[in-house]
Design a protein around this motif. Structure first.
Motif, PDB file in Angstrom:
ATOM      1  N   SER A 238       0.828  -1.203   0.000  1.00 15.43           N
ATOM      2  CA  SER A 238       0.000   0.000   0.000  1.00 15.43           C
ATOM      3  C   SER A 238       0.861   1.252   0.000  1.00 15.43           C
ATOM      4  CB  SER A 238      -0.950   0.005   1.202  1.00 15.43           C
ATOM      5  OG  SER A 238      -0.248   0.188   2.413  1.00 15.43           O
ATOM      6  N   LEU A 239       2.037   1.178   0.642  1.00 17.32           N
ATOM      7  CA  LEU A 239       2.942   2.327   0.613  1.00 17.32           C
ATOM      8  C   LEU A 239       3.433   2.581  -0.804  1.00 17.32           C
ATOM      9  CD1 LEU A 239       5.103   2.010   3.855  1.00 17.32           C
ATOM     10  CD2 LEU A 239       3.426   3.775   3.305  1.00 17.32           C
ATOM     11  N   GLU A 240       3.721   1.532  -1.544  1.00 15.62           N
ATOM     12  CA  GLU A 240       4.136   1.694  -2.933  1.00 15.62           C
ATOM     13  C   GLU A 240       2.988   2.269  -3.769  1.00 15.62           C
ATOM     14  OE1 GLU A 240       7.140   1.324  -4.242  1.00 15.62           O
ATOM     15  OE2 GLU A 240       7.904   0.829  -2.260  1.00 15.62           O
ATOM     16  N   GLN A 241       1.767   1.790  -3.524  1.00 14.46           N
ATOM     17  CA  GLN A 241       0.599   2.337  -4.224  1.00 14.46           C
ATOM     18  C   GLN A 241       0.386   3.797  -3.864  1.00 14.46           C
ATOM     19  OE1 GLN A 241      -2.636  -0.238  -3.159  1.00 14.46           O
ATOM     20  NE2 GLN A 241      -2.075  -1.844  -4.609  1.00 14.46           N
ATOM     21  N   ASN A 242       0.568   4.128  -2.586  1.00 21.27           N
ATOM     22  CA  ASN A 242       0.364   5.506  -2.140  1.00 21.27           C
ATOM     23  C   ASN A 242       1.349   6.471  -2.776  1.00 21.27           C
ATOM     24  OD1 ASN A 242      -1.873   5.056  -0.608  1.00 21.27           O
ATOM     25  ND2 ASN A 242      -0.814   4.997   1.358  1.00 21.27           N
ATOM     26  N   LYS A 243       2.562   5.983  -3.099  1.00 23.00           N
ATOM     27  CA  LYS A 243       3.506   6.856  -3.794  1.00 23.00           C
ATOM     28  C   LYS A 243       2.963   7.252  -5.160  1.00 23.00           C
ATOM     29  CE  LYS A 243       7.472   4.504  -3.382  1.00 23.00           C
ATOM     30  NZ  LYS A 243       8.931   4.277  -3.499  1.00 23.00           N
ATOM     31  N   VAL A 244       2.383   6.288  -5.860  1.00 27.45           N
ATOM     32  CA  VAL A 244       1.809   6.566  -7.183  1.00 27.45           C
ATOM     33  C   VAL A 244       0.587   7.464  -7.057  1.00 27.45           C
ATOM     34  CG1 VAL A 244       0.772   5.526  -9.236  1.00 27.45           C
ATOM     35  CG2 VAL A 244       2.667   4.368  -8.080  1.00 27.45           C
ATOM     36  N   VAL A 245      -0.273   7.172  -6.071  1.00 30.28           N
ATOM     37  CA  VAL A 245      -1.472   7.989  -5.865  1.00 30.28           C
ATOM     38  C   VAL A 245      -1.085   9.399  -5.440  1.00 30.28           C
ATOM     39  CG1 VAL A 245      -3.615   8.215  -4.555  1.00 30.28           C
ATOM     40  CG2 VAL A 245      -2.857   5.965  -5.287  1.00 30.28           C
ATOM     41  N   SER A 246      -0.026   9.534  -4.640  1.00 30.37           N
ATOM     42  CA  SER A 246       0.444  10.856  -4.215  1.00 30.37           C
ATOM     43  C   SER A 246       0.891  11.693  -5.403  1.00 30.37           C
ATOM     44  CB  SER A 246       1.607  10.709  -3.220  1.00 30.37           C
ATOM     45  OG  SER A 246       1.177  10.116  -2.027  1.00 30.37           O
ATOM     46  N   VAL A 247       1.501  11.029  -6.393  1.00 31.58           N
ATOM     47  CA  VAL A 247       1.882  11.735  -7.621  1.00 31.58           C
ATOM     48  C   VAL A 247       0.648  12.316  -8.290  1.00 31.58           C
ATOM     49  CG1 VAL A 247       2.769  11.426  -9.963  1.00 31.58           C
ATOM     50  CG2 VAL A 247       3.997  10.440  -8.044  1.00 31.58           C
ATOM     51  N   PHE A 248      -0.409  11.529  -8.364  1.00 31.43           N
ATOM     52  CA  PHE A 248      -1.646  12.001  -8.990  1.00 31.43           C
ATOM     53  C   PHE A 248      -2.230  13.171  -8.207  1.00 31.43           C
ATOM     54  CE2 PHE A 248      -6.153  11.766 -10.238  1.00 31.43           C
ATOM     55  CZ  PHE A 248      -6.010  11.725 -11.615  1.00 31.43           C
ATOM     56  N   TYR A 249      -2.196  13.072  -6.874  1.00 30.42           N
ATOM     57  CA  TYR A 249      -2.783  14.095  -6.005  1.00 30.42           C
ATOM     58  C   TYR A 249      -1.986  15.402  -6.001  1.00 30.42           C
ATOM     59  CZ  TYR A 249      -3.440  16.486  -1.516  1.00 30.42           C
ATOM     60  OH  TYR A 249      -3.609  17.427  -0.544  1.00 30.42           O
ATOM     61  N   SER A 250      -0.660  15.277  -5.898  1.00 31.37           N
ATOM     62  CA  SER A 250       0.153  16.486  -5.699  1.00 31.37           C
ATOM     63  C   SER A 250       0.842  16.996  -6.960  1.00 31.37           C
ATOM     64  CB  SER A 250       1.220  16.217  -4.623  1.00 31.37           C
ATOM     65  OG  SER A 250       2.137  15.236  -5.063  1.00 31.37           O
ATOM     66  N   VAL A 251       0.840  16.189  -8.042  1.00 29.29           N
ATOM     67  CA  VAL A 251       1.518  16.612  -9.271  1.00 29.29           C
ATOM     68  C   VAL A 251       0.549  16.705 -10.454  1.00 29.29           C
ATOM     69  CG1 VAL A 251       3.376  16.068 -10.900  1.00 29.29           C
ATOM     70  CG2 VAL A 251       3.675  15.547  -8.470  1.00 29.29           C
ATOM     71  N   ILE A 252      -0.252  15.660 -10.652  1.00 28.81           N
ATOM     72  CA  ILE A 252      -1.121  15.618 -11.826  1.00 28.81           C
ATOM     73  C   ILE A 252      -2.363  16.496 -11.668  1.00 28.81           C
ATOM     74  CG2 ILE A 252      -2.420  14.124 -13.395  1.00 28.81           C
ATOM     75  CD1 ILE A 252       0.618  13.713 -13.429  1.00 28.81           C
ATOM     76  N   ILE A 253      -3.056  16.377 -10.532  1.00 32.00           N
ATOM     77  CA  ILE A 253      -4.280  17.174 -10.331  1.00 32.00           C
ATOM     78  C   ILE A 253      -3.999  18.678 -10.397  1.00 32.00           C
ATOM     79  CG2 ILE A 253      -6.048  17.790  -8.638  1.00 32.00           C
ATOM     80  CD1 ILE A 253      -6.325  14.895  -7.910  1.00 32.00           C
ATOM     81  N   PRO A 254      -2.928  19.198  -9.767  1.00 32.53           N
ATOM     82  CA  PRO A 254      -2.640  20.626  -9.919  1.00 32.53           C
ATOM     83  C   PRO A 254      -2.425  21.062 -11.369  1.00 32.53           C
ATOM     84  CG  PRO A 254      -1.442  19.772  -8.054  1.00 32.53           C
ATOM     85  CD  PRO A 254      -2.052  18.579  -8.750  1.00 32.53           C
ATOM     86  N   MET A 255      -1.957  20.138 -12.223  1.00 33.06           N
ATOM     87  CA  MET A 255      -1.817  20.461 -13.643  1.00 33.06           C
ATOM     88  C   MET A 255      -3.184  20.445 -14.338  1.00 33.06           C
ATOM     89  SD  MET A 255       0.058  18.320 -16.709  1.00 33.06           S
ATOM     90  CE  MET A 255      -1.230  17.070 -16.635  1.00 33.06           C
TER      91      MET A 255
END
Length: 313
Positions: A269-286
């Motif tokens: 889940s920590l590995e999944q959360n790293k990917v989800v964090s990218v979506f939350y903090s990098v992709i969504i702001p774009m």
């Protein structure tokens, strides 16, 4: 494990493992995320400037949109530069104080975004359900007060959660399995029982989540009732069109948060959360400025006037 009475040497720095350890992918990911970060800054800062200089966009809805753009640009800037640096280095260290500051800023802007989206839902409620009173209710003074209250609550929540995380002793190891100082991977390094801290974090996170979701759901329930009572299909379509961008952003953000914080605690889940964090903090702001510009006639026409000259809408 350390206990308060033991001689525990506090760590002074942490090592961020980054998003991936596959060297063959790092060059490609660096170029990709550099492009995403550039689009994020240009899109959000451009939106702020456009709203500021275009009289057509001087309304409560676009005032809040400019604040959202500021939050998105800030959120992405807190962690993306370190993510990019990690792609060109084998591992990146961050001081203990730097980790505290990074976590506090991420929590502050993340909380502010959730609260602001709830305020924007209320703004749509007033605009559609009380159109004649819209500008008198959503006065400049009230808008400033709402933003000030948002950041006051965000600072308090950030200080409380960050303070509880870092009141624990950290004696080693000091390797964070993430690309920024997020709460779950940092807590895994604490050499003390984290049950109480996790309960506090869960309680206040749930409070923010359910408060904002309640405001959003109640606002849109009234909006739907009002739209259903409209006799004109054109009026219904126009009312719905002012909400679609906001609803899209809400679905992206809250869908990501729900997925992130409902995963069981495990290494996977920590590995999944790293990917989800990218979506939350990098992709969504774009995506946010793109969603609001592509689906909003006022923003598109203002952009054409300001940057492309007198072109037909």
């Amino acid at each position: 494990m350390c206990t308060p009475i033991e001689n525990c040497t506090q760590v002074t720095w942490f090592l961020l493992l980054g998003l991936t350890d596959q060297e063959g992918l790092k060059g490609t990911l660096f170029v990709l995320f550099l492009f995403v970060y550039s689009v994020t800054l240009v899109g959000n800062l451009g939106m702020i400037v456009l709203i500021h200089v275009e009289p057509q966009l001087h309304s409560p809805m676009y005032f809040f949109l400019s604040i959202l753009s500021f939050i998105d640009a800030s959120l992405s800037t807190i962690d993306t530069p370190r993510l990019l640096e990690n792609f060109i280095t084998s591992g990146q260290s961050i001081s203990f104080a730097g980790c505290v500051v990074q976590m506090a800023l991420m929590l502050l802007q993340g909380t502010a975004e959730c609260l602001l989206l709830a305020i924007m839902a209320y703004d749509r409620f007033v605009a559609i359900c009380h159109p004649l009173l819209y500008h008198s209710i959503m006065s400049h003074r009230l808008r400033v007060q709402l933003v000030a209250a948002t950041y006051t609550a965000s600072v308090a929540n950030s200080a409380l959660l960050t303070g509880n995380v870092f009141k624990l002793p950290y004696c080693g190891p000091n390797v964070i399995n993430h690309y920024f100082c997020d709460i779950p991977p940092v807590l895994q390094l604490a050499c003390a029982d984290t049950t109480e801290v996790e309960a506090i974090i869960s309680s206040f996170s749930a409070l923010i989540f359910f408060f904002t979701v309640t405001v959003i759901l109640v606002s849109y329930a009234y909006i739907l009732v009002t739209i259903c009572r409209m006799h004109s299909l054109e009026a219904q379509s126009k009312a719905l069109s002012t909400c679609t961008s906001h609803l899209t952003v809400i679905c992206l953000l809250y869908g990501t948060l729900i997925f992130m914080y409902t995963q069981p605690s495990s290494s996977n889940s920590l590995e999944q959360n790293k990917v989800v964090s990218v979506f939350y903090s990098v992709i969504i702001p774009m995506l946010n400025p793109l969603i609001y510009s592509l689906r909003n006639k006022d923003v598109k026409s203002a952009f054409k006037r300001r940057y492309l000259g007198k072109l037909p809408s």
